[in-house]
Write a protein that holds these residues in place. Structure first.
Motif, PDB file in Angstrom:
ATOM      1  N   ARG A  47      -3.265  13.900   4.363  1.00 38.42           N
ATOM      2  CA  ARG A  47      -4.601  13.191   4.630  1.00 38.42           C
ATOM      3  C   ARG A  47      -5.596  14.277   4.658  1.00 38.42           C
ATOM      4  O   ARG A  47      -6.740  13.945   3.940  1.00 38.42           O
ATOM      5  CB  ARG A  47      -4.442  12.726   6.072  1.00 38.42           C
ATOM      6  CG  ARG A  47      -5.796  11.978   6.598  1.00 38.42           C
ATOM      7  CD  ARG A  47      -5.525  11.142   7.869  1.00 38.42           C
ATOM      8  NE  ARG A  47      -5.575  12.019   9.000  1.00 38.42           N
ATOM      9  CZ  ARG A  47      -5.345  11.781  10.325  1.00 38.42           C
ATOM     10  NH1 ARG A  47      -4.917  10.580  10.538  1.00 38.42           N
ATOM     11  NH2 ARG A  47      -5.695  12.715  11.192  1.00 38.42           N
ATOM     12  N   SER A  62      -5.619  -1.524   3.849  1.00 40.92           N
ATOM     13  CA  SER A  62      -5.338   0.264   3.977  1.00 40.92           C
ATOM     14  C   SER A  62      -4.060   0.312   4.581  1.00 40.92           C
ATOM     15  O   SER A  62      -3.734   1.600   4.970  1.00 40.92           O
ATOM     16  CB  SER A  62      -6.326   0.585   5.354  1.00 40.92           C
ATOM     17  OG  SER A  62      -7.711   0.066   5.019  1.00 40.92           O
ATOM     18  N   GLY A  63      -3.039  -0.544   4.634  1.00 39.15           N
ATOM     19  CA  GLY A  63      -1.754  -0.293   4.911  1.00 39.15           C
ATOM     20  C   GLY A  63      -1.470  -0.523   6.242  1.00 39.15           C
ATOM     21  O   GLY A  63      -0.355   0.166   6.815  1.00 39.15           O
ATOM     22  N   ARG A  69      -0.592   9.840   5.161  1.00 37.72           N
ATOM     23  CA  ARG A  69      -1.068  10.692   6.380  1.00 37.72           C
ATOM     24  C   ARG A  69      -0.716  12.038   6.267  1.00 37.72           C
ATOM     25  O   ARG A  69      -1.181  13.005   6.720  1.00 37.72           O
ATOM     26  CB  ARG A  69      -0.265  10.029   7.477  1.00 37.72           C
ATOM     27  CG  ARG A  69      -1.045  10.153   8.847  1.00 37.72           C
ATOM     28  CD  ARG A  69      -0.324   9.524  10.001  1.00 37.72           C
ATOM     29  NE  ARG A  69      -0.589   8.347  10.017  1.00 37.72           N
ATOM     30  CZ  ARG A  69      -0.222   7.456  10.819  1.00 37.72           C
ATOM     31  NH1 ARG A  69       0.382   7.951  12.026  1.00 37.72           N
ATOM     32  NH2 ARG A  69      -0.222   6.065  10.990  1.00 37.72           N
ATOM     33  N   HIS A  72      -3.498   5.534   6.162  1.00 36.78           N
ATOM     34  CA  HIS A  72      -2.732   4.957   7.421  1.00 36.78           C
ATOM     35  C   HIS A  72      -1.325   5.231   7.114  1.00 36.78           C
ATOM     36  O   HIS A  72      -0.141   5.714   7.907  1.00 36.78           O
ATOM     37  CB  HIS A  72      -2.889   3.622   7.843  1.00 36.78           C
ATOM     38  CG  HIS A  72      -2.314   3.169   9.142  1.00 36.78           C
ATOM     39  ND1 HIS A  72      -2.666   3.630  10.361  1.00 36.78           N
ATOM     40  CD2 HIS A  72      -1.248   2.390   9.146  1.00 36.78           C
ATOM     41  CE1 HIS A  72      -1.924   3.158  11.333  1.00 36.78           C
ATOM     42  NE2 HIS A  72      -0.800   2.332  10.703  1.00 36.78           N
ATOM     43  N   ASN A  73      -0.960   4.694   5.836  1.00 38.11           N
ATOM     44  CA  ASN A  73       0.514   5.057   5.315  1.00 38.11           C
ATOM     45  C   ASN A  73       1.073   6.150   5.515  1.00 38.11           C
ATOM     46  O   ASN A  73       0.393   7.317   5.379  1.00 38.11           O
ATOM     47  CB  ASN A  73       0.763   4.002   4.174  1.00 38.11           C
ATOM     48  CG  ASN A  73       0.393   5.121   2.999  1.00 38.11           C
ATOM     49  OD1 ASN A  73       1.289   5.969   2.557  1.00 38.11           O
ATOM     50  ND2 ASN A  73      -0.719   4.669   2.389  1.00 38.11           N
ATOM     51  N   ARG A  99      -7.058   4.027  16.370  1.00 34.21           N
ATOM     52  CA  ARG A  99      -7.703   3.903  15.305  1.00 34.21           C
ATOM     53  C   ARG A  99      -7.272   2.716  14.376  1.00 34.21           C
ATOM     54  O   ARG A  99      -8.167   1.884  14.125  1.00 34.21           O
ATOM     55  CB  ARG A  99      -7.624   5.014  14.380  1.00 34.21           C
ATOM     56  CG  ARG A  99      -8.980   5.460  13.729  1.00 34.21           C
ATOM     57  CD  ARG A  99      -8.707   6.525  13.120  1.00 34.21           C
ATOM     58  NE  ARG A  99      -8.880   7.892  13.571  1.00 34.21           N
ATOM     59  CZ  ARG A  99      -7.924   8.765  13.702  1.00 34.21           C
ATOM     60  NH1 ARG A  99      -6.889   8.521  12.938  1.00 34.21           N
ATOM     61  NH2 ARG A  99      -8.035  10.029  14.470  1.00 34.21           N
ATOM     62  N   VAL A 120       1.040  -1.256   0.003  1.00 37.97           N
ATOM     63  CA  VAL A 120      -0.028   0.128   0.122  1.00 37.97           C
ATOM     64  C   VAL A 120       0.682   1.341   0.020  1.00 37.97           C
ATOM     65  O   VAL A 120       0.699   2.084  -0.758  1.00 37.97           O
ATOM     66  CB  VAL A 120      -0.904   0.222   1.330  1.00 37.97           C
ATOM     67  CG1 VAL A 120      -1.538   1.250   1.330  1.00 37.97           C
ATOM     68  CG2 VAL A 120      -1.885  -1.229   1.174  1.00 37.97           C
ATOM     69  N   ILE A 148     -10.207   8.200   7.069  1.00 39.52           N
ATOM     70  CA  ILE A 148      -8.761   8.329   7.692  1.00 39.52           C
ATOM     71  C   ILE A 148      -7.883   7.058   8.033  1.00 39.52           C
ATOM     72  O   ILE A 148      -6.645   7.275   7.848  1.00 39.52           O
ATOM     73  CB  ILE A 148      -9.123   9.078   9.116  1.00 39.52           C
ATOM     74  CG1 ILE A 148      -9.709  10.443   9.061  1.00 39.52           C
ATOM     75  CG2 ILE A 148      -7.909   8.940  10.087  1.00 39.52           C
ATOM     76  CD1 ILE A 148     -10.240  11.070  10.191  1.00 39.52           C
ATOM     77  N   VAL A 149      -8.605   5.991   8.028  1.00 42.35           N
ATOM     78  CA  VAL A 149      -7.821   4.854   8.314  1.00 42.35           C
ATOM     79  C   VAL A 149      -7.196   4.488   6.916  1.00 42.35           C
ATOM     80  O   VAL A 149      -6.099   4.120   7.021  1.00 42.35           O
ATOM     81  CB  VAL A 149      -8.784   3.563   8.776  1.00 42.35           C
ATOM     82  CG1 VAL A 149      -7.950   2.489   8.614  1.00 42.35           C
ATOM     83  CG2 VAL A 149      -8.978   3.857   9.984  1.00 42.35           C
ATOM     84  N   GLY A 150      -7.933   4.813   5.827  1.00 41.52           N
ATOM     85  CA  GLY A 150      -7.318   4.644   4.483  1.00 41.52           C
ATOM     86  C   GLY A 150      -6.222   5.458   4.318  1.00 41.52           C
ATOM     87  O   GLY A 150      -5.252   4.807   3.460  1.00 41.52           O
TER      88      GLY A 150
END
Ligand code: ATP
Ligand code: MG
Lengths: 239, 294
Positions: free
Chosen positions: A115, B189-190, A112, A107-108, B174, A79, A103-105
Motif C-alpha cells: 500500500r 474498491s474491493g 494492502r 483494501h484487497n 475505514r 477487484v 487507502i480504501v482503494g
C-alpha cells in the motif's frame, strides 16, 4: 495461468429490467495496451464496465482476466483478481480525506501489502494529491477529484485498469494533463481500458479501439485505423 | 427551586441521558452505514437484559461478568439477523438497493417475534437482578451518585470514544465508513459490502449486549420494555444527527436532562409525551439534528 489476453470478453449480454443494453459483445484487451471503447451517449459503455466489475449481473457470455473467468465472482473478488474501475462521475468517498480515499482503494489483501509503495507511485503521478492528502475529497476541484478516482483504482494494484470518462467535466488544460498521466500509467505494466468523449484524443493514444452501437461492437481496429474510418469521422469526430 | 434539588435533577438527567446515548449508538451506526431503521433495536436490548438476568439466575454470574457473554452473544445474534434475514433485501438483482420501508417492516417483524418469544419463554412477570452494587453510591459534595448508573454512563462515553477511534483508524472501520459514504464505490474498491453489513449490524447489536448487562442491576425487566427504549433511541439518534457517534451521546443527554426536568412537574409518563414535543421542536429548528451537518 498465462494468457496473451489481459481481458477477454465473449458474447457478453447485460441490461436493466426486461431490456438488454448489451447484446453479446466480444473483444480483447492485450497486456500493456490501451484500448478505447467508443460509443454514443446511452450506448451501454458504463453498463459494460459495471457488468465486468460485478455490480450488474451478466446475463450471458463470459469475461476472463488473464484466463480466469470473472463470471461467478462477487464484485470484491473481481477487484482482488485484478480488475479495477475508476467509475463515471468519480464516485469518491466525499467526507474522507484524499489519502483515506487512496487507502480504501488498496483494501484487497494483495494491494494492502504494498500500500505505501503504491501510494508513493500515485503521489508521483499526481503530485497535487500529495499536497492535498489531508483535505476532504469533496473540497477538491473536479480535475483533482478525477485524479483521486484514478489513483484509488491504481491503489488496488490492478492488472487491468478501466477508466470511465475520466475527462468528463474537466477544463481542456486538465484534460491534456490527464491524458499525459494515462500515458505514464501505461508504463506501470498494466492494460488500460478507457471510455472517452474526447474520441480524437483517446484514439491518438490508444493501441486499439472498439465502437459500441445498438448493444453490439460494430467497428474495431487500431487507433489510427479508427481515426481514418469514414463512419466514425461523421458520427463521433464531427468531421 | 433550591440549588441542591437542581443539582439532583441535572445529575439524574446526565446519568440516564448518557445511558440513552449509549443504548442508541448501535441504532445510529446501523442507520448511518446501512440506511436501515432497526425497529427491533429496543427488543434486542431486552433480549440482552434477559440473557444477563438468566445467567445471574442460573449460574449466579454477576452482570458485569455476564457482559463477557452477552456482548459476543448479541454480536452473533445481530450478525445472524443481518446475514440470514435482512440481507435478502439487499441481494435482489445483485445491485444492493434496499427500500427503507421494506427494511422497517422486516425489522418490525423481528421486534414482534423477539418480544413474543421472550414472553413465551419467561412469561410476563417482572424480573430483577439483585446485586449489592445496585445500592452503592459515591458522593459529589452532598449529591449521591449511584455507582451502577455511573458505570453505565461511563461505558457510554468509553464505547462512543472507542467506536469513533476504531472507525477512523482501523482497516475495517475505514471500510465501514467507505461503505456508508458510497456503497458502489466501496464495492469497486474491493470491499466485501455484504460482509461489512453483517459486521456492522453485529457490532450495533453487540453494544446492546453490553448495556443489557450494565442496566440490569438497576433496571427491572419485562418482555415489553424494548419498545420504549427503541423509540427513545430513535429520538436520540434523530436529535443528535443521524449517523453521528458523538451526536448520539449529546442527543441522549439532552433527552435525559429534559425528562429529568419535566418529571419534576408532571408524572413520568407525561414526561415522555413532553420529550416527543422536544423532539419536534428541535427538528423544526435544526432539521439535521443537534450535531448534524446543515
Ligand atoms: N440503472 C439503470 N436502470 C435502467 N436503465 C439504465 C440504468 N443505467 C443506464 N440505463 C440505460 O442503459 C442504457 C445504457 O446506459 P449507459 O450508462 O451504459 O450508457 P453509456 O454508454 O455509458 O452512456 P454515457 O456516454 O452517457 O455515459 C441507456 O439507455 C440508459 O438509459
Ligand atoms: Mg457512461
Amino acid at each position: 495461468m498465462s494468457s496473451n489476453k489481459a481481458l477477454e470478453v465473449r458474447n457478453l449480454s447485460a441490461g436493466y429490467g426486461d431490456a438488454n443494453v448489451l447484446n453479446g459483445i466480444s473483444f480483447d484487451v492485450p497486456p500493456s495496451s490501451i484500448v478505447a471503447l467508443i460509443g454514443a451517449n446511452g450506448a451501454g459503455k458504463t453498463t459494460f464496465l459495471r457488468t465486468v466489475s460485478g455490480l450488474l449481473p451478466m446475463r450471458s457470455g463470459e469475461v476472463k482476466l488473464y484466463g480466469k473467468s470473472l463470471g461467478d465472482m462477487p464484485a470484491y473478488k473481481i477487484v482482488e483478481a485484478g480488475f479495477a474501475l475508476s467509475p463515471e462521475g468519480k464516485q469518491l468517498f466525499p467526507e474522507m480525506s484524499v489519502e483515506e480515499n487512496l487507502i480504501v482503494g488498496a483494501h484487497n489483501p494483495n494491494a494492502r501489502k504494498v500500500r505505501d509503495e503504491t501510494k508513493r507511485e500515485v503521489f508521483d503521478l499526481f503530485p497535487i494529491l500529495k499536497e492535498k492528502r489531508n483535505d476532504p475529497a469533496n473540497s477538491l476541484s473536479g480535475g483533482q477529484q478525477q485524479m483521486v478516482a484514478v489513483g484509488r483504482a491504481l491503489m488496488a494494484k490492478p492488472k487491468v485498469l478501466a477508466l470511465d470518462e475520466p475527462s468528463l467535466g474537466l477544463a481542456p488544460i486538465m484534460v491534456d494533463r490527464l491524458f499525459e498521466s494515462i500515458e505514464r500509467i501505461r508504463q506501470l505494466d498494466l492494460a488500460i481500458l478507457i471510455i472517452e468523449q474526447n474520441v480524437f484524443q483517446v484514439l491518438e493514444m490508444a493501441d486499439a479501439g472498439y465502437v459500441l452501437e445498438n448493444g453490439e461492437i460494430t467497428i474495431s481496429g487500431s487507433g489510427q485505423e479508427l481515426l481514418a474510418n469514414e463512419h466514425l469521422k461523421k458520427a463521433y469526430l464531427g468531421l | 427551586m433550591d440549588l441542591l434539588l437542581a443539582a439532583h435533577i441535572v445529575k439524574n438527567g446526565l446519568l440516564i441521558g448518557g445511558i440513552y446515548g449509549g443504548v442508541a449508538l448501535g441504532l445510529s451506526l446501523i442507520f448511518g452505514v446501512m440506511r436501515i431503521i432497526n425497529f427491533a433495536h429496543g427488543s434486542l436490548l431486552m433480549v440482552a437484559m434477559y440473557l444477563a438476568w438468566f445467567l445471574w439466575k442460573t449460574l449466579g454470574l454477576h452482570p458485569y461478568v455476564a457482559a463477557f457473554i452477552t456482548v459476543p452473544a448479541l454480536f452473533g445474534l445481530g450478525y445472524l439477523i443481518q446475514s440470514q434475514i435482512i440481507s435478502h433485501l439487499f441481494t435482489r438483482e445483485k445491485a444492493l438497493v434496499v427500500e427503507p420501508l421494506s427494511a422497517l417492516l422486516l425489522t418490525a417483524g423481528i421486534f414482534l417475534v423477539l418480544d413474543n418469544l421472550v414472553l413465551m419463554i419467561f412469561g410476563p412477570d417482572v424480573r430483577a437482578v439483585s446485586v449489592d452494587i445496585a445500592y452503592a453510591n459515591f458522593f459529589i459534595g452532598e449529591i449521591p451518585v449511584n455507582i451502577p448508573r455511573f458505570i453505565a454512563f461511563v461505558a457510554s462515553i468509553v464505547v462512543a470514544s472507542g467506536l469513533s477511534y476504531w472507525l477512523k483508524h482501523s482497516n475495517m472501520g475505514r471500510a465501514i465508513r467507505a461503505t456508508a459514504q458510497n456503497r458502489d464505490a466501496a464495492t469497486m474498491s474491493g470491499i466485501n459490502v455484504p460482509f461489512i453489513y453483517n459486521v456492522t449490524f453485529g457490532l450495533g447489536v453487540a453494544i446492546l449486549g453490553l448495556f443489557g448487562a450494565l442496566l440490569v442491576p438497576f433496571f427491572s425487566i419485562t418482555p415489553t420494555l424494548g419498545l420504549s427504549f427503541g423509540i427513545k433511541s430513535f429520538i436520540v439518534v434523530v436529535l443528535g444527527g443521524i449517523g453521528s457517534i458523538w451526536g448520539c451521546v449529546v442527543g441522549g443527554i439532552v433527552l435525559g436532562l429534559f425528562e429529568a426536568v419535566a418529571s419534576q412537574f408532571v408524572t413520568a409518563t407525561s414526561a415522555a409525551i413532553f420529550s416527543f414535543g422536544l423532539f419536534i421542536v428541535i427538528l423544526l429548528v435544526r432539521p439535521k439534528g443537534l450535531m448534524g451537518k446543515a
